[in-house]
Design a protein around this motif. Structure first.
Motif, PDB file in Angstrom:
ATOM      1  N   LEU A 118       0.829  -1.207   0.000  1.00  0.00           N
ATOM      2  CA  LEU A 118       0.000   0.000   0.000  1.00  0.00           C
ATOM      3  C   LEU A 118       0.864   1.258   0.000  1.00  0.00           C
ATOM      4  CD1 LEU A 118      -2.923  -1.038   2.366  1.00  0.00           C
ATOM      5  CD2 LEU A 118      -2.888  -0.930  -0.136  1.00  0.00           C
ATOM      6  N   ILE A 160      -9.152  -6.154  -3.666  1.00  0.00           N
ATOM      7  CA  ILE A 160      -9.486  -4.774  -3.295  1.00  0.00           C
ATOM      8  C   ILE A 160      -8.637  -3.738  -4.029  1.00  0.00           C
ATOM      9  CG2 ILE A 160      -9.671  -3.132  -1.363  1.00  0.00           C
ATOM     10  CD1 ILE A 160     -11.694  -5.516  -1.294  1.00  0.00           C
ATOM     11  N   TYR A 161      -7.346  -4.006  -4.143  1.00  0.00           N
ATOM     12  CA  TYR A 161      -6.431  -2.992  -4.687  1.00  0.00           C
ATOM     13  C   TYR A 161      -5.832  -3.361  -6.050  1.00  0.00           C
ATOM     14  CZ  TYR A 161      -6.584  -1.057   0.024  1.00  0.00           C
ATOM     15  OH  TYR A 161      -7.000  -0.514   1.219  1.00  0.00           O
ATOM     16  N   GLU A 188     -13.301  -9.896   7.086  1.00  0.00           N
ATOM     17  CA  GLU A 188     -13.652  -8.593   7.649  1.00  0.00           C
ATOM     18  C   GLU A 188     -12.509  -8.046   8.505  1.00  0.00           C
ATOM     19  OE1 GLU A 188     -15.783 -11.282   7.719  1.00  0.00           O
ATOM     20  OE2 GLU A 188     -17.037 -10.491   6.089  1.00  0.00           O
ATOM     21  N   LEU A 205      -9.778  -6.923   6.139  1.00  0.00           N
ATOM     22  CA  LEU A 205     -10.143  -5.669   5.486  1.00  0.00           C
ATOM     23  C   LEU A 205     -10.015  -4.492   6.449  1.00  0.00           C
ATOM     24  CD1 LEU A 205     -13.195  -6.922   3.406  1.00  0.00           C
ATOM     25  CD2 LEU A 205     -10.915  -6.318   2.546  1.00  0.00           C
ATOM     26  N   GLU A 206     -10.375  -4.686   7.688  1.00  0.00           N
ATOM     27  CA  GLU A 206     -10.217  -3.635   8.695  1.00  0.00           C
ATOM     28  C   GLU A 206      -8.735  -3.284   8.868  1.00  0.00           C
ATOM     29  OE1 GLU A 206     -10.764  -3.360  13.469  1.00  0.00           O
ATOM     30  OE2 GLU A 206     -12.450  -4.222  12.355  1.00  0.00           O
ATOM     31  N   THR A 207      -7.888  -4.293   8.933  1.00  0.00           N
ATOM     32  CA  THR A 207      -6.443  -4.068   9.056  1.00  0.00           C
ATOM     33  C   THR A 207      -5.904  -3.350   7.825  1.00  0.00           C
ATOM     34  OG1 THR A 207      -6.204  -6.015  10.470  1.00  0.00           O
ATOM     35  CG2 THR A 207      -4.206  -5.209   9.375  1.00  0.00           C
ATOM     36  N   MET A 208      -6.338  -3.780   6.643  1.00  0.00           N
ATOM     37  CA  MET A 208      -5.887  -3.137   5.409  1.00  0.00           C
ATOM     38  C   MET A 208      -6.317  -1.670   5.370  1.00  0.00           C
ATOM     39  SD  MET A 208      -6.631  -6.448   2.941  1.00  0.00           S
ATOM     40  CE  MET A 208      -6.863  -5.507   1.462  1.00  0.00           C
ATOM     41  N   ASN A 209      -7.532  -1.385   5.802  1.00  0.00           N
ATOM     42  CA  ASN A 209      -8.017  -0.001   5.835  1.00  0.00           C
ATOM     43  C   ASN A 209      -7.190   0.853   6.796  1.00  0.00           C
ATOM     44  OD1 ASN A 209     -10.069  -0.313   3.936  1.00  0.00           O
ATOM     45  ND2 ASN A 209     -11.568  -0.906   5.476  1.00  0.00           N
ATOM     46  N   LYS A 210      -6.867   0.298   7.963  1.00  0.00           N
ATOM     47  CA  LYS A 210      -6.038   1.031   8.927  1.00  0.00           C
ATOM     48  C   LYS A 210      -4.664   1.318   8.343  1.00  0.00           C
ATOM     49  CE  LYS A 210      -8.189  -0.792  13.130  1.00  0.00           C
ATOM     50  NZ  LYS A 210      -8.003  -1.716  14.276  1.00  0.00           N
ATOM     51  N   GLU A 253      -3.844   1.518   5.132  1.00  0.00           N
ATOM     52  CA  GLU A 253      -3.981   2.527   4.070  1.00  0.00           C
ATOM     53  C   GLU A 253      -4.048   3.932   4.673  1.00  0.00           C
ATOM     54  OE1 GLU A 253      -7.125   4.085   0.687  1.00  0.00           O
ATOM     55  OE2 GLU A 253      -7.252   1.981   1.308  1.00  0.00           O
ATOM     56  N   LYS A 254      -4.854   4.099   5.701  1.00  0.00           N
ATOM     57  CA  LYS A 254      -4.993   5.415   6.340  1.00  0.00           C
ATOM     58  C   LYS A 254      -3.648   5.889   6.905  1.00  0.00           C
ATOM     59  CE  LYS A 254      -7.450   7.758  10.036  1.00  0.00           C
ATOM     60  NZ  LYS A 254      -8.275   7.625  11.228  1.00  0.00           N
TER      61      LYS A 254
END
Length: 136
Positions: A23, A56-57, A110, A113-118, A120-121
């Protein structure tokens, strides 16, 4: 001027640090050079991470990355530990922080995905904080 080098570090270099490297390259390769490494190698990157990063990416981590030991990456400016919950590997650097992320291995999509979102942020926040981090 050379770009600052960032290393994402965890013990096995098979999941969170690999996601962060991928990422980082996707969202901030114009600002930083990204690496990931650990003190132990796994035979392959976590397959759930590989599958979800593709979905996702559109990133195939198996084509662009491999598990690496600390001594296989260059000297870096910034070290980000993923949240080892034990003694995190040490790597000399100008700035260090821990992201405190739980390992999603063996968990549901899930949780991944939560870990990936964190991640990315936090990668995107690195861009904003770049000058501040390198002054320390």
């Amino acid at each position: 001027m050379t770009k600052p080098k960032v290393a994402f570090i965890c013990v096995h270099n098979s999941c969170r640090s690999q996601i962060a490297e991928a990422l980082g390259k996707k969202f901030a390769s114009d600002e930083f050079e990204f690496f990931s490494a650990g003190t132990e190698l796994r035979p392959h990157i976590n397959q759930d991470a590989v599958r979800l990063m593709k979905k996702i990416y559109g990133i195939d981590m198996e084509e662009t990355q491999q598990s690496k030991l600390l001594e296989q990456i260059p000297s870096v400016d910034i070290v980000i530990t993923m949240g080892c919950n034990v003694n995190c590997p040490f790597l000399p650097c100008q700035y260090r922080e821990d992201w405190g992320l739980d390992d999603p291995s063996g968990q549901s999509d899930e949780v991944f995905l939560e870990t990936m979102n964190k991640i990315e942020k936090k990668v995107k926040e690195l861009i904003i904080r770049k000058d501040e981090l390198l002054k320390k």
